[in-house]
Structures are given as C-alpha cells and as structure tokens.
Motif scaffolding. Sequence first.
Motif, PDB file in Angstrom:
ATOM      1  N   PHE A 113       6.482  -7.068  -3.744  1.00 29.77           N
ATOM      2  CA  PHE A 113       5.198  -6.801  -4.386  1.00 29.77           C
ATOM      3  C   PHE A 113       4.732  -8.058  -5.126  1.00 29.77           C
ATOM      4  N   PHE A 114       3.479  -8.438  -4.880  1.00 34.54           N
ATOM      5  CA  PHE A 114       2.932  -9.679  -5.415  1.00 34.54           C
ATOM      6  C   PHE A 114       1.943  -9.395  -6.544  1.00 34.54           C
ATOM      7  N   PRO A 115       1.842 -10.306  -7.531  1.00 33.42           N
ATOM      8  CA  PRO A 115       0.885 -10.098  -8.623  1.00 33.42           C
ATOM      9  C   PRO A 115      -0.555 -10.050  -8.095  1.00 33.42           C
ATOM     10  N   LEU A 116      -1.354  -9.231  -8.718  1.00 30.76           N
ATOM     11  CA  LEU A 116      -2.780  -9.206  -8.414  1.00 30.76           C
ATOM     12  C   LEU A 116      -3.419 -10.493  -8.922  1.00 30.76           C
ATOM     13  N   PRO A 117      -4.553 -10.888  -8.360  1.00 29.16           N
ATOM     14  CA  PRO A 117      -5.228 -12.106  -8.829  1.00 29.16           C
ATOM     15  C   PRO A 117      -5.443 -12.084 -10.342  1.00 29.16           C
ATOM     16  N   GLY A 118      -5.068 -13.173 -10.985  1.00 29.53           N
ATOM     17  CA  GLY A 118      -5.232 -13.283 -12.425  1.00 29.53           C
ATOM     18  C   GLY A 118      -4.105 -12.684 -13.232  1.00 29.53           C
ATOM     19  N   ARG A 119      -3.111 -12.095 -12.552  1.00 26.05           N
ATOM     20  CA  ARG A 119      -1.971 -11.496 -13.253  1.00 26.05           C
ATOM     21  C   ARG A 119      -0.743 -12.383 -13.093  1.00 26.05           C
ATOM     22  N   SER A 120       0.164 -12.300 -14.052  1.00 31.73           N
ATOM     23  CA  SER A 120       1.384 -13.103 -13.989  1.00 31.73           C
ATOM     24  C   SER A 120       2.566 -12.321 -13.441  1.00 31.73           C
ATOM     25  N   ALA A 121       2.437 -10.995 -13.357  1.00 33.65           N
ATOM     26  CA  ALA A 121       3.527 -10.153 -12.868  1.00 33.65           C
ATOM     27  C   ALA A 121       2.950  -9.054 -11.994  1.00 33.65           C
ATOM     28  N   PRO A 122       3.738  -8.529 -11.086  1.00 29.34           N
ATOM     29  CA  PRO A 122       3.243  -7.464 -10.207  1.00 29.34           C
ATOM     30  C   PRO A 122       3.053  -6.151 -10.957  1.00 29.34           C
ATOM     31  N   THR A 123       2.140  -5.339 -10.443  1.00 35.47           N
ATOM     32  CA  THR A 123       1.919  -3.997 -10.964  1.00 35.47           C
ATOM     33  C   THR A 123       2.590  -3.029 -10.012  1.00 35.47           C
ATOM     34  N   LEU A 124       3.677  -2.407 -10.455  1.00 34.82           N
ATOM     35  CA  LEU A 124       4.450  -1.543  -9.574  1.00 34.82           C
ATOM     36  C   LEU A 124       3.740  -0.211  -9.367  1.00 34.82           C
ATOM     37  N   PRO A 125       3.871   0.361  -8.157  1.00 36.28           N
ATOM     38  CA  PRO A 125       3.243   1.661  -7.885  1.00 36.28           C
ATOM     39  C   PRO A 125       3.742   2.731  -8.834  1.00 36.28           C
ATOM     40  N   ASP A 126       2.830   3.522  -9.350  1.00 40.44           N
ATOM     41  CA  ASP A 126       3.173   4.634 -10.244  1.00 40.44           C
ATOM     42  C   ASP A 126       2.469   5.884  -9.727  1.00 40.44           C
ATOM     43  N   PRO A 127       3.233   6.808  -9.119  1.00 40.34           N
ATOM     44  CA  PRO A 127       2.609   7.991  -8.538  1.00 40.34           C
ATOM     45  C   PRO A 127       1.799   8.804  -9.542  1.00 40.34           C
ATOM     46  N   ALA A 128       2.137   8.692 -10.838  1.00 41.06           N
ATOM     47  CA  ALA A 128       1.440   9.481 -11.851  1.00 41.06           C
ATOM     48  C   ALA A 128       0.112   8.863 -12.262  1.00 41.06           C
ATOM     49  N   ALA A 129      -0.098   7.602 -11.892  1.00 39.24           N
ATOM     50  CA  ALA A 129      -1.314   6.905 -12.321  1.00 39.24           C
ATOM     51  C   ALA A 129      -2.305   6.830 -11.165  1.00 39.24           C
ATOM     52  N   GLU A 130      -3.062   7.881 -10.974  1.00 37.35           N
ATOM     53  CA  GLU A 130      -4.024   7.918  -9.873  1.00 37.35           C
ATOM     54  C   GLU A 130      -5.147   6.919 -10.131  1.00 37.35           C
ATOM     55  N   GLY A 131      -5.506   6.190  -9.087  1.00 37.20           N
ATOM     56  CA  GLY A 131      -6.607   5.246  -9.194  1.00 37.20           C
ATOM     57  C   GLY A 131      -6.232   3.905  -9.777  1.00 37.20           C
ATOM     58  N   ALA A 132      -4.989   3.754 -10.219  1.00 38.08           N
ATOM     59  CA  ALA A 132      -4.562   2.475 -10.787  1.00 38.08           C
ATOM     60  C   ALA A 132      -4.470   1.425  -9.687  1.00 38.08           C
ATOM     61  N   GLU A 133      -4.880   0.230  -9.998  1.00 39.35           N
ATOM     62  CA  GLU A 133      -4.816  -0.865  -9.033  1.00 39.35           C
ATOM     63  C   GLU A 133      -3.371  -1.308  -8.876  1.00 39.35           C
ATOM     64  N   ARG A 134      -2.891  -1.341  -7.626  1.00 37.85           N
ATOM     65  CA  ARG A 134      -1.490  -1.651  -7.374  1.00 37.85           C
ATOM     66  C   ARG A 134      -1.341  -3.007  -6.712  1.00 37.85           C
ATOM     67  N   SER A 135      -0.233  -3.645  -6.986  1.00 35.98           N
ATOM     68  CA  SER A 135       0.059  -4.924  -6.346  1.00 35.98           C
ATOM     69  C   SER A 135       0.270  -4.727  -4.852  1.00 35.98           C
ATOM     70  N   PRO A 136      -0.204  -5.666  -4.026  1.00 33.56           N
ATOM     71  CA  PRO A 136       0.043  -5.556  -2.586  1.00 33.56           C
ATOM     72  C   PRO A 136       1.515  -5.790  -2.273  1.00 33.56           C
ATOM     73  N   GLY A 137       2.035  -5.063  -1.296  1.00 28.28           N
ATOM     74  CA  GLY A 137       3.429  -5.208  -0.893  1.00 28.28           C
ATOM     75  C   GLY A 137       3.545  -5.549   0.578  1.00 28.28           C
TER      76      GLY A 137
END
Length: 269
Positions: free
Chosen positions: A60-84
Amino acid sequence: MTDTATKTRHAITRVRHEPRRRLVTVNRVERLTPNMVRIALGGDLAGFVSSGYDDHVKVFFPLPGRSAPTLPDPAAEGAERSPGRDYTPRRYDTGRNELIIDFALHDAGPATDWAAQAAPGQQLAVGGPRGSFVVPDDFDWYLFIGDETALPAIGRRLEKLRAGTRAIVVAAVAGPEEEYAFESRATVETVWVHRPLARAHDPELLLDAVRALTLPAAGDGYAWAAGESQTAKLLRRHLLDERGLDKAWVKAAGYWKRGAVSIHETHNE
C-alpha cells in the motif's frame, strides 16, 4: 503416465499464513537496472513468513501529499484509501528483520511513481502473504519464463535451487541494459528477449523464444511462467499441448493485464 511414487516425490503443498498488515520503512534503495529498483524495508516485520518463491504481498502506497499509507478500514465508509499493488517478497532476512522487494518500473501508476523516487525513511504498508505454494527442490530440471514483473520470483527461486540441477530462464526485458546476473548453485542458462515496454503485452516474441528451446529429454521437469496474463496462459498451453509436459508440474500466473488494475490470476486448469 507418471507413477504414484513420482507424484509423491514432487508433491507441491499449500501453506496458509495468518493475514496481517504491517507498517514498514525504507532502509535502502538500489537501482539494479534502469527499470528495476530494489528496496529494503524494515519495521513491523517480526513473524513475517513467506514460504514460496512466487508468493505475493499487497503493498500500500501513500496518497499524494501524504507521508504514510492510509490502511483500509472496513468501518470507515467513504474514506480515501491508499492504492495497493501485488509484489513478490524477493527476500526476507530474519537476522536483520528486513524485507526486500524489487519494483519493475513500467507504465505510470502509484507503484511506479513511488518506487521511482523512493528514499530512506519513507513508509509503506505490506499485507500478507496469505499463503504459499511450496514446490520441492527435487526435480531434475526447471524452466522459468516471464517478463520484468516475474524476475523477482525467478531470482528468488534460482537462489534456493540445489547444486547439480539445471535451470533454463527465458526473460523478456526492454533491452540489454535491463539484463542482470542471477545467483544460483544450479547450472543456469538464460535466454534474454529484448522488446520495448510498449510491446510488453505482445506474447509473440516470448512465445517464439520458448518454442525455439531444446528442453532436456530425460528427467522430471517443472515449468513456471508469469507476467502479462494472456501471455502466461498461452505459454502454459504451449508447454502442455506442444511439449507434452505434465499438467501437475506446469504453473502459470498473470501478474498484470493490459487495461486492468491490480490483478493476480492463475492459469492452472
């Protein structure tokens, strides 16, 4: 017909692992060739297991402008996730607690964009592998076929082969600058096929090189092909239908497909 004793000796086993996502940090970056980047990762790797040379982890890679990846969270609907994307664990050094992954740079995308500028201190997340197919090193000879995306798995397998066996590699790369030496105790014969990356989806050059091979006439052989999905499928059909190799010992995987994003297909039926 292959007898039962031979089938038992060459038994391929499936091992499952506990799935887990880990946050890792870049330790070192090395350019193996202009389009192949080796990245050493450290961090949350205790207990990491990869038993098969063609295992794959999800990176999983950081989103543009981020320093760390955003891990998928099934409980967070609509949250932007890092591409894997799926990658081969090239090597895991338990002593150094370090995971090596080789990145083939090709069409623009989150993985290539990140790997092309990777530097120590940057962070990724790694999930898996969920399981491994373990191929015993008791065959008389091996055939490995693939493009740039298959080279990490091929290199990993060659490093583990015993002395006294024979391995044939047919690899498609962009040009002579993309060739590199494999380490192995086995006797390795490598056939390099040169074609531009723009033709990486075209199966003909790789198929022609395999058709031209003289395979060992004696002994049991194991064959593996990976890369573009349709190409891997056609290679397997050639080895079964035209070469008469044993179906149980010919495996193929699609690591990518033209026009598709983040695929991993097997062609073993």
